[in-house]
Structure formats: C-alpha cells, structure tokens
Design a protein around this motif. Sequence first.
Motif: not given
Length: 300
Positions: A83-90, A95-97
């Motif tokens: 799944v694209p768009g997974l992140g953790f920068k903030d 939450d979006n992830t």
Amino acid sequence: MNYRRLAYITKAEEKIKNIKEAMEVFENWTAELEKNKEGTQKKTVKKDKEDSNGDAKDDSDSDVDMEESKEKKVKKELPPDTVPGLGFKDKEATDNTLKELEGRDPDYQKLAVRGLIGRAKRVLTCTRDETKIANIKESISIFEKFLDDFETLHLSKQNNPYLPLGIVRTCLRLAGDNVTDQQKSFIDAYSSVNGEYKRLRTVLEKDDGKSWDIVRNAALKDLKEKYVDAKLYKENDEPTNEHLELLLWAYSPDAARVKKVIPDTKSEEEAPKAKEKKHNDTDRKRRHSDEESPSKKKKE
C-alpha cells in the motif's frame, strides 16, 4: 648442477644447510608444477565432457527458459503488492497510515506497522533535529499502541486466507447463475493479478474506489456472520450454496478440505502452458533417466 653430490663433498656446515634448503625448494617447485599440470588436464577433460553432453540435448530446455523469462516480464507489469503512502514523520502522517490500513487483511496491518516502527527507529539514529525526533517518537508510540490493541483483540483471528484462483474458477462454474456482479468483478480482479492476492491491495473497485482486499473483507464479514452455522458440503462433497457464496470470495472456513475435494481450473491461457510444461518436465526426466541408465553406460 648435482646438488646432492655438492652437499656431500662440502664440509662447511653453513653451505650444507643452504644447499639442502635449495634442494627442498627445487623439489617442492617441481611437485607443484606436476600437480598443476594434472589439474589442467582434468579440467579440460571435464569441460569437453560437459560440452559433449550439452550438444546432445535438444532445444526444449531453451524453449522452457524463454517461457519462464516471459512470465517474469509479465510479473513486472502487475500492480504493486504494498500500500503506498504509509508514513510516520508526525502524528498526522501516522493517523493517516492507520486509516489507510483499516479494513485490510489483519496480518498485513500488523506486518506493515511493524515495518514502519523498524524504519522509524532507524531514522532516529541519523536525525539531529529535535522536533523531528519528537514527532517520530510520538509516531512510534502510536504504532506500538496499535500493536498492543491488535494482540489484545486477537485481530489475527479475523484474517481471511485466500484460496487459489483455480479453485475459485471451479466454484464460479458450480455456482451457475447464482453469482453477484460484485463477485464476478472480484474474480476478474483476482484473475488480473494472476491469483497473487497481495496485489489486490492496489487494485481498485470501480464503484466506490476501494481496493479489492478491503471490499472482500467487508463482504466476508457479513457472510461469515450470516452463515456461521451453515452446512458447508452436500453428501457428494460438493459445496452447498451457502458455502459457495464464501468460496466466490476466495475463502472457506474449511480450506484444507476444499483443496482436496474441489479441483483446480486453469484459465484458457494457462491450460496449454500447463500441458506444455508437464510435457517438457516429463521429457526432461526421460532424457535424464536415459543418460543415467547403467545399461546405456555399459554399452558406451
């Protein structure tokens, strides 16, 4: 020069020692030279034998290799399985992830979050900005809470393992007209990725734009509740209508038995390839058996 004779007639102890050392070096060098010569001859014989065996084979092996190469090329053109768009920068990205992972296969959710935690911790080791460090640590904390809740709620039990595409094709035939448009679309999507279910994570349903893994899990959630006590098989081991509804979503609560009693159906494109592959494999085994036959070796 005759070193042994010279050593014998020389009285000086130092000279005798030097001559003996020279003799030893010379003898070792001669032995090594002979050894290398024998090794070269063996390699030449072995190479000639391999070349001879290679010339004796027909072109079927190369044809199979070409076919496998084509299949690999086709695989590269399939949609991705992550799944694209997974992140953790903030916190917002985190939450979006988690929102992006909602409704997907529980095992994948767990795997993805664990992977993100690992990546986040590696990023921390090379980050000096205090704000970024604080944001990433907060993200890690959110992910770790997700994993704790995941284990507490035993979400792995909600996983819906996929049945092979060939079995789903057979069930589609058995179902006749009792197939919904959505089930047909799912099977088409499953076929489009050659039965590689992980790729359904990035294949979208046309109606609502959700990926097929999410659509499938939502449909199965309702069906599993509806048919929790339903009979799965008829007396002749064919699946009941209730069971077929689940099977058309590539799922069964009794997958092991399904794989035994429901045959695999190849697509029109796969059938000739499977037949050809079987023929090539049989031909290879036959040739190999002939080459290793003791009677044949004896004749030679």
